[in-house]
Design a protein around this motif. Structure first.
Motif, mmCIF file in Angstrom:
data_model
loop_
_atom_site.group_PDB
_atom_site.id
_atom_site.type_symbol
_atom_site.label_atom_id
_atom_site.label_comp_id
_atom_site.label_asym_id
_atom_site.label_seq_id
_atom_site.Cartn_x
_atom_site.Cartn_y
_atom_site.Cartn_z
ATOM 1 N N GLY A 172 -13.920 -3.337 -0.514
ATOM 2 C CA GLY A 172 -13.067 -3.765 0.591
ATOM 3 C C GLY A 172 -11.685 -4.217 0.188
ATOM 4 O O GLY A 172 -11.014 -4.900 0.968
ATOM 5 N N ASN A 173 -11.228 -3.816 -0.999
ATOM 6 C CA ASN A 173 -9.928 -4.260 -1.470
ATOM 7 C C ASN A 173 -8.911 -3.113 -1.533
ATOM 8 O O ASN A 173 -9.096 -2.079 -0.903
ATOM 9 N N LEU A 174 -7.824 -3.318 -2.261
ATOM 10 C CA LEU A 174 -6.678 -2.403 -2.250
ATOM 11 C C LEU A 174 -6.406 -1.854 -3.650
ATOM 12 O O LEU A 174 -6.571 -2.567 -4.640
ATOM 13 N N TYR A 175 -5.953 -0.590 -3.695
ATOM 14 C CA TYR A 175 -5.609 0.068 -4.961
ATOM 15 C C TYR A 175 -4.264 0.751 -4.787
ATOM 16 O O TYR A 175 -4.120 1.662 -3.971
ATOM 17 N N ASN A 176 -3.273 0.301 -5.547
ATOM 18 C CA ASN A 176 -1.894 0.763 -5.396
ATOM 19 C C ASN A 176 -1.493 1.689 -6.536
ATOM 20 O O ASN A 176 -1.869 1.473 -7.688
ATOM 21 N N PHE A 177 -0.704 2.738 -6.217
ATOM 22 C CA PHE A 177 -0.186 3.594 -7.282
ATOM 23 C C PHE A 177 1.205 4.102 -6.943
ATOM 24 O O PHE A 177 1.586 4.185 -5.775
ATOM 25 N N HIS A 178 1.970 4.417 -7.994
ATOM 26 C CA HIS A 178 3.274 5.046 -7.835
ATOM 27 C C HIS A 178 3.056 6.533 -7.609
ATOM 28 O O HIS A 178 2.363 7.174 -8.414
ATOM 29 N N PRO A 179 3.625 7.113 -6.552
ATOM 30 C CA PRO A 179 3.381 8.536 -6.277
ATOM 31 C C PRO A 179 3.685 9.443 -7.467
ATOM 32 O O PRO A 179 2.985 10.441 -7.679
ATOM 33 N N GLY A 180 4.720 9.116 -8.249
ATOM 34 C CA GLY A 180 5.009 9.890 -9.450
ATOM 35 C C GLY A 180 6.390 10.513 -9.443
ATOM 36 O O GLY A 180 7.151 10.371 -8.486
ATOM 37 N N SER A 181 6.698 11.220 -10.528
ATOM 38 C CA SER A 181 7.996 11.878 -10.680
ATOM 39 C C SER A 181 7.784 13.378 -10.822
ATOM 40 O O SER A 181 7.001 13.826 -11.673
ATOM 41 N N HIS A 182 8.497 14.157 -10.015
ATOM 42 C CA HIS A 182 8.281 15.606 -10.007
ATOM 43 C C HIS A 182 8.969 16.323 -11.165
ATOM 44 O O HIS A 182 8.650 17.481 -11.467
ATOM 45 N N VAL A 183 9.893 15.651 -11.836
ATOM 46 C CA VAL A 183 10.560 16.169 -13.040
ATOM 47 C C VAL A 183 11.096 17.593 -12.825
ATOM 48 O O VAL A 183 10.642 18.548 -13.440
ATOM 49 N N LYS A 184 12.057 17.704 -11.926
ATOM 50 C CA LYS A 184 12.813 18.935 -11.648
ATOM 51 C C LYS A 184 12.005 20.037 -10.958
ATOM 52 O O LYS A 184 12.520 21.134 -10.745
ATOM 53 N N GLN A 185 10.770 19.746 -10.548
ATOM 54 C CA GLN A 185 10.003 20.746 -9.801
ATOM 55 C C GLN A 185 10.371 20.753 -8.318
ATOM 56 O O GLN A 185 10.105 21.720 -7.620
ATOM 57 N N THR A 194 -14.830 2.042 0.059
ATOM 58 C CA THR A 194 -14.372 0.903 0.866
ATOM 59 C C THR A 194 -12.955 0.492 0.486
ATOM 60 O O THR A 194 -12.353 -0.357 1.145
ATOM 61 N N THR A 195 -12.428 1.062 -0.583
ATOM 62 C CA THR A 195 -11.096 0.719 -1.077
ATOM 63 C C THR A 195 -10.020 1.485 -0.316
ATOM 64 O O THR A 195 -10.158 2.693 -0.089
ATOM 65 N N THR A 196 -8.951 0.793 0.066
ATOM 66 C CA THR A 196 -7.794 1.440 0.683
ATOM 67 C C THR A 196 -6.776 1.751 -0.408
ATOM 68 O O THR A 196 -6.363 0.873 -1.157
ATOM 69 N N VAL A 197 -6.382 3.019 -0.504
ATOM 70 C CA VAL A 197 -5.415 3.480 -1.500
ATOM 71 C C VAL A 197 -4.007 3.334 -0.938
ATOM 72 O O VAL A 197 -3.722 3.796 0.174
ATOM 73 N N LEU A 198 -3.134 2.686 -1.697
ATOM 74 C CA LEU A 198 -1.776 2.417 -1.236
ATOM 75 C C LEU A 198 -0.746 3.230 -2.015
ATOM 76 O O LEU A 198 -0.718 3.205 -3.244
ATOM 77 N N LEU A 199 0.099 3.935 -1.286
ATOM 78 C CA LEU A 199 1.280 4.573 -1.856
ATOM 79 C C LEU A 199 2.386 3.527 -1.913
ATOM 80 O O LEU A 199 2.646 2.844 -0.920
ATOM 81 N N LEU A 249 -8.606 12.748 4.140
ATOM 82 C CA LEU A 249 -9.216 11.458 4.481
ATOM 83 C C LEU A 249 -8.153 10.361 4.486
ATOM 84 O O LEU A 249 -8.280 9.334 3.832
ATOM 85 N N ASN A 250 -7.098 10.585 5.257
ATOM 86 C CA ASN A 250 -5.976 9.638 5.203
ATOM 87 C C ASN A 250 -6.252 8.320 5.926
ATOM 88 O O ASN A 250 -5.414 7.436 5.911
ATOM 89 N N SER A 251 -7.441 8.198 6.517
ATOM 90 C CA SER A 251 -7.821 6.881 7.050
ATOM 91 C C SER A 251 -8.006 5.873 5.915
ATOM 92 O O SER A 251 -8.020 4.661 6.138
ATOM 93 N N HIS A 252 -8.141 6.383 4.674
ATOM 94 C CA HIS A 252 -8.276 5.519 3.502
ATOM 95 C C HIS A 252 -6.932 5.260 2.823
ATOM 96 O O HIS A 252 -6.903 4.693 1.730
ATOM 97 N N LEU A 253 -5.843 5.689 3.457
ATOM 98 C CA LEU A 253 -4.512 5.539 2.862
ATOM 99 C C LEU A 253 -3.678 4.487 3.582
ATOM 100 O O LEU A 253 -3.724 4.369 4.803
ATOM 101 N N GLY A 254 -2.890 3.754 2.802
ATOM 102 C CA GLY A 254 -1.916 2.818 3.344
ATOM 103 C C GLY A 254 -0.678 2.824 2.472
ATOM 104 O O GLY A 254 -0.509 3.684 1.604
ATOM 105 N N VAL A 255 0.190 1.833 2.675
ATOM 106 C CA VAL A 255 1.447 1.736 1.934
ATOM 107 C C VAL A 255 1.625 0.305 1.442
ATOM 108 O O VAL A 255 1.288 -0.651 2.148
ATOM 109 N N CYS A 256 2.145 0.186 0.213
ATOM 110 C CA CYS A 256 2.597 -1.097 -0.317
ATOM 111 C C CYS A 256 4.114 -1.048 -0.376
ATOM 112 O O CYS A 256 4.685 -0.181 -1.056
#
Length: 283
Positions: free
Chosen positions: A108-121, A143-148, A174-181
């Motif tokens: 029931g908690n949160l997991y945050n990540f940096h979307p990343g770098s496309h490096v000229k793509q 149960t974890t909400t993934v945060l962009l 399954l974007n019901s499991h997605l949020g934003v930080c």
């Protein structure tokens, strides 16, 4: 600040996970907070410590007794889901999937990540790779909400605009499991004027992404000026965002119930002082 508002204010900082969940819980309470962020593994590496189930159970009891309602895990910086290198993308997928499985020990908690770098793509190609990873790793049962995380826009970072984050969300099955930080330093550096026009920034976020997706705030001042597209955090009130802006942010009706996480250049005493400062600004 009234006692009622004090109890509602979810405020904490980044702690070292090497201490274990229970010790992180005890540390944040000692610092005056009631939530915390931690890296799931070495932020510059790939190894993760084994989960100590006894420690987890002791933490859950401590959290319940001390009003710790939510915690935020942060993916390692080495995770780049949109790299041009297939081996790096594969590492990202495996790490992401493992982290999400480990997070179910503290459901029931949160997991945050940096979307990343496309490096000229290009942003479109980078976005497709990020979506691919999320579609392969997010499970309906989790149960974890993934945060962009909102990014400052340095180099070829994806996530410098709300529209770039929305483009990812829309393509995840399954974007019901997605949020934003939302990171205050990052959005300010990206060109969103949270100092002079906070209401409009929040309205734009709502129009593009939707406030229901906003799950956490990284609360950091910035060493750089507005729209600089840098990423250098500063202590609260000592950067170009300033204390008055943070008072408005933590008391804004659209943000007031969210958890706030300090990622400022500080030691334990510094974090305790910042937590006390933000509490004093809470109305």
């Amino acid at each position: 600040m009234s006692n009622e508002n004090s109890q509602k204010f979810k405020i904490g900082c980044h702690l070292s996970a090497s201490k274990g969940f229970l010790n992180m819980g005890k540390e944040i309470v000692a610092l005056g907070g009631n939530t915390f962020q931690f890296f799931t593994r070495n932020p510059r590496g790939g190894a993760a410590k084994d989960i100590d189930e006894k420690d987890v159970e002791a933490f859950k009891k401590f959290a319940d007794e001390n009003g710790i309602e939510v915690i935020l895990a942060h993916a390692p910086y080495t995770l780049n889901a949109c790299s041009a290198d297939e081996s790096i993308r594969d590492f990202a997928k495996r790490t992401f999937a493992d982290d999400l499985a480990r997070m179910e020990y503290v459901p029931g908690n949160l997991y945050n990540f940096h979307p990343g770098s496309h490096v000229k793509q290009g942003v479109e190609t980078g976005t497709e790779y990020i979506v691919e990873m999320l579609n392969e790793t997010i499970k309906e049962s989790q149960t974890t909400t993934v945060l962009l995380e909102t990014m400052a826009g340095k180099g070829s970072e994806i996530g410098r605009t709300f529209e770039e984050l929305r483009a990812i969300i829309d393509k995840v099955e399954l974007n019901s499991h997605l949020g934003v930080c939302l990171d205050t330093c990052h959005v300010y550096d990206a060109g969103y004027d949270i100092v002079g026009n906070l209401d409009n920034v929040i309205k734009e976020f709502d129009d593009v992404i939707g406030l229901s997706r906003l799950k956490a705030i990284h609360i950091n001042d910035s060493k750089n000026p507005f729209a600089s597209h840098k990423d250098r955090h500063e202590k609260i009130g000592e950067g170009s965002i300033g204390k008055d802006a943070f008072e408005a942010i933590i008391n804004h009706p659209a943000l007031i119930n969210l958890p706030f996480y300090l990622e400022t250049p500080n030691d334990a005493a510094g974090y305790a002082a910042e937590i006390a400062l933000l509490k004093s600004l809470r109305k």
